[in-house]
Scaffold this motif. Structure first.
Motif, short mmCIF file in Angstrom:
data_model
loop_
_atom_site.label_atom_id
_atom_site.label_comp_id
_atom_site.label_asym_id
_atom_site.label_seq_id
_atom_site.Cartn_x
_atom_site.Cartn_y
_atom_site.Cartn_z
N LYS A 4 16.54 13.03 -18.46
CA LYS A 4 15.29 13.38 -17.80
C LYS A 4 14.85 14.77 -18.28
N THR A 5 13.57 14.90 -18.62
CA THR A 5 13.01 16.20 -19.01
C THR A 5 11.99 16.63 -17.97
N ILE A 6 12.11 17.88 -17.56
CA ILE A 6 11.20 18.47 -16.57
C ILE A 6 10.48 19.64 -17.23
N ILE A 7 9.18 19.61 -17.20
CA ILE A 7 8.38 20.73 -17.69
C ILE A 7 8.11 21.62 -16.48
N GLU B 97 22.28 12.09 -15.24
CA GLU B 97 23.26 13.17 -15.24
C GLU B 97 22.85 14.29 -16.18
N ASP B 98 22.09 13.96 -17.23
CA ASP B 98 21.65 14.92 -18.23
C ASP B 98 20.19 15.26 -17.99
N ILE B 99 19.94 16.54 -17.77
CA ILE B 99 18.60 17.01 -17.44
C ILE B 99 18.22 18.13 -18.42
N ILE B 100 17.00 18.06 -18.93
CA ILE B 100 16.46 19.14 -19.74
C ILE B 100 15.32 19.78 -18.96
N ILE B 101 15.38 21.10 -18.84
CA ILE B 101 14.29 21.82 -18.20
C ILE B 101 13.57 22.60 -19.30
N ASP B 102 12.31 22.25 -19.50
CA ASP B 102 11.48 22.84 -20.54
C ASP B 102 10.70 24.01 -19.95
N PHE B 103 10.98 25.21 -20.43
CA PHE B 103 10.35 26.41 -19.93
C PHE B 103 9.13 26.83 -20.73
N SER B 104 8.61 25.94 -21.60
CA SER B 104 7.43 26.31 -22.37
C SER B 104 6.27 26.59 -21.43
N GLY B 105 5.53 27.65 -21.72
CA GLY B 105 4.40 28.03 -20.90
C GLY B 105 4.74 28.92 -19.72
N GLU C 170 14.04 24.24 -4.34
CA GLU C 170 13.31 22.97 -4.29
C GLU C 170 13.47 22.19 -5.59
N LEU C 171 13.35 22.88 -6.71
CA LEU C 171 13.50 22.23 -8.02
C LEU C 171 14.88 21.62 -8.17
N LEU C 172 15.91 22.36 -7.86
CA LEU C 172 17.27 21.85 -8.06
C LEU C 172 17.63 20.78 -7.04
N THR C 173 17.02 20.80 -5.88
CA THR C 173 17.21 19.71 -4.92
C THR C 173 16.64 18.42 -5.49
N LYS C 174 15.45 18.50 -6.10
CA LYS C 174 14.86 17.32 -6.75
C LYS C 174 15.73 16.83 -7.89
N ILE C 175 16.22 17.75 -8.70
CA ILE C 175 17.07 17.39 -9.83
C ILE C 175 18.34 16.69 -9.34
#
Length: 85
Positions: free
Chosen positions: A2-5, A33-41, A22-27
């Motif tokens: 899963k990728t989260i922008i 099991e594998d999550i990418i958090i995209d910090f672009s922007g 809140e973000l990590l509760t959603k995650i």
């Protein structure tokens, strides 16, 4: 995987520790099991957000990878991360 922008999920200015919680509760609720958090922007990250993010992240059973951290955000994020490793 899963990728989260993060700028779309929260805001380009990451200020509140409650936003990190809140973000990590959603995650944690994602089946992936594998999550990418995209910090672009992302233009700003507060110490409060970064500390809450890392304190929750280390307690989770997820493989979370941060990508596209740039400039001052990257430097600050890495400084705070060292306190939790």
């Amino acid at each position: 995987m899963k990728t989260i922008i993060i700028k779309d999920e929260i805001n380009p200015s990451l200020e509140l520790n409650s936003a990190a919680t809140e973000l990590l509760t959603k995650i944690n609720d994602f089946p992936d099991e594998d999550i990418i958090i995209d910090f672009s922007g992302v233009t700003f990250i507060s110490r409060s957000f970064a500390q809450a993010y890392f304190s929750k992240k280390i307690k989770m059973n997820k493989n979370i990878k941060e990508i596209n951290l740039t400039g001052e955000v990257k430097d600050f994020f890495n400084t705070v991360r060292k306190n939790f490793e």
